[in-house]
Design an enzyme around this catalytic site. Structure first.
Site, PDB file in Angstrom:
ATOM      1  CE1 TYR A  32     -40.643  55.470 -46.898  1.00 43.24           C
ATOM      2  CE2 TYR A  32     -41.657  55.608 -44.738  1.00 43.24           C
ATOM      3  CZ  TYR A  32     -40.695  56.013 -45.625  1.00 43.24           C
ATOM      4  OH  TYR A  32     -39.769  56.959 -45.263  1.00 43.24           O
ATOM      5  CE  LYS A  70     -41.931  58.410 -48.393  1.00 40.36           C
ATOM      6  NZ  LYS A  70     -42.541  59.093 -47.240  1.00 40.36           N
ATOM      7  CB  THR A  83     -40.857  63.469 -40.791  1.00 44.48           C
ATOM      8  OG1 THR A  83     -41.839  63.096 -39.817  1.00 44.48           O
ATOM      9  CG2 THR A  83     -41.536  64.080 -41.993  1.00 44.48           C
TER      10      THR A  83
END
Length: 277
Positions: free
Chosen positions: A136, A164, A46
């Protein structure tokens, strides 16, 4: 092993002076748990992770560990990333001593390490944390793109269970071809282009919009993953949710929507959100 196909990447709550609001963050996680969410990612995405200093991250780890009903009943994933490897190592050591289920290992922003440097960094954190690891890859934010060859090498380690935002179709096909039968999960970071991504290999979701509508987003993702028809009504509802979240800065929108729903997520840290209102 991390069993859940769907987790919610939660924003971090801050007070008006931009100091860390751990209670607000934990309250949001408890609220998601009450809505049936079984897994969350904390301090991992985020766009806020790198605004947190090491001490703040350690405080978040301690708070999660003290929330027995959360770490006992949920799959908690904690984000580890730092522009300095020594700080990432300290955080990994702290997480290793907790009941946190696994970690999402991110890469330093701006400094753009070489693939060899990123491999050394990754292997050291994996060794220290002693938990399942999701890699990630987020070149749009960090400026660093973990190569298919690096992903394949890291996937040989038993602890690495997923990646990810691995990349496009060709990159995923190369990884799938060369991983030699080991199960590697492909996590989509957020809901944008999710229908296309699930069609070529993404089989898990690190959800952003799930912060405000976890049931609807999870059901929609499961319909995409399994090939079932979600129904026109559900599709329309998901489009409405995504328009609210992704029109502009997603984390700013999330906090506004959550605050309107009586959550206490506060503001973002400037410059994010400083053009609001």
């Amino acid at each position: 092993m991390l069993k859940e196909n769907f987790h919610v990447a939660v924003p971090t709550a801050f007070f008006e002076d931009e100091s860390l609001d751990i209670k607000g963050t934990m309250a949001h996680i408890r609220n998601l748990k009450g809505q049936g969410v079984k897994s969350v990612l904390v301090s991992g995405t985020t766009g806020e992770q790198h605004s947190l200093n090491l001490q703040e991250k350690l405080e978040m780890v301690e708070a999660l560990e003290s929330e027995g009903t959360l770490v006992d009943d949920m799959e908690i994933i904690f984000g580890i990333a730092s522009i300095r490897q020594k700080e990432a190592e300290q955080l990994a050591k702290a997480v290793e001593e907790t009941k946190i289920s696994g970690v999402m290992l991110g890469y330093p922003p701006y400094i753009r390490p070489s693939q060899a440097e990123a491999l050394t960094y990754s292997k050291r954190i994996i060794e220290l944390v002693g938990k399942p690891v999701i890699l990630y890859n987020n070149p749009g934010r960090t400026g660093f793109d973990l190569s298919a060859e690096s992903i394949i090498e890291l996937a040989r380690q038993d602890a690495v269970i997923g990646i990810k935002d691995a990349g496009d179709r060709k990159k995923i096909e190369k990884i799938q071809e060369d991983v030699h039968g080991a199960k590697l999960y492909f996590y989509a970071g957020g809901e944008e282009d999710l229908r296309e991504k699930t069609a070529y290999g993404y089989d898990r979701l690190s959800s952003i919009a799930g912060n405000v509508a976890p049931v609807e987003i999870r059901n929609w993702f499961e319909s995409l993953r399994t090939g079932e028809d979600a129904g026109a009504g559900e599709e329309d509802r998901v489009k409405e949710i995504m328009a609210q979240v992704y029109r502009g800065n997603a984390v700013v929108n999330l906090k506004r929507l959550l605050n309107q729903a009586d959550a206490s997520m506060g503001r973002c840290r400037a410059p994010i959100g400083n053009a609001e209102g």
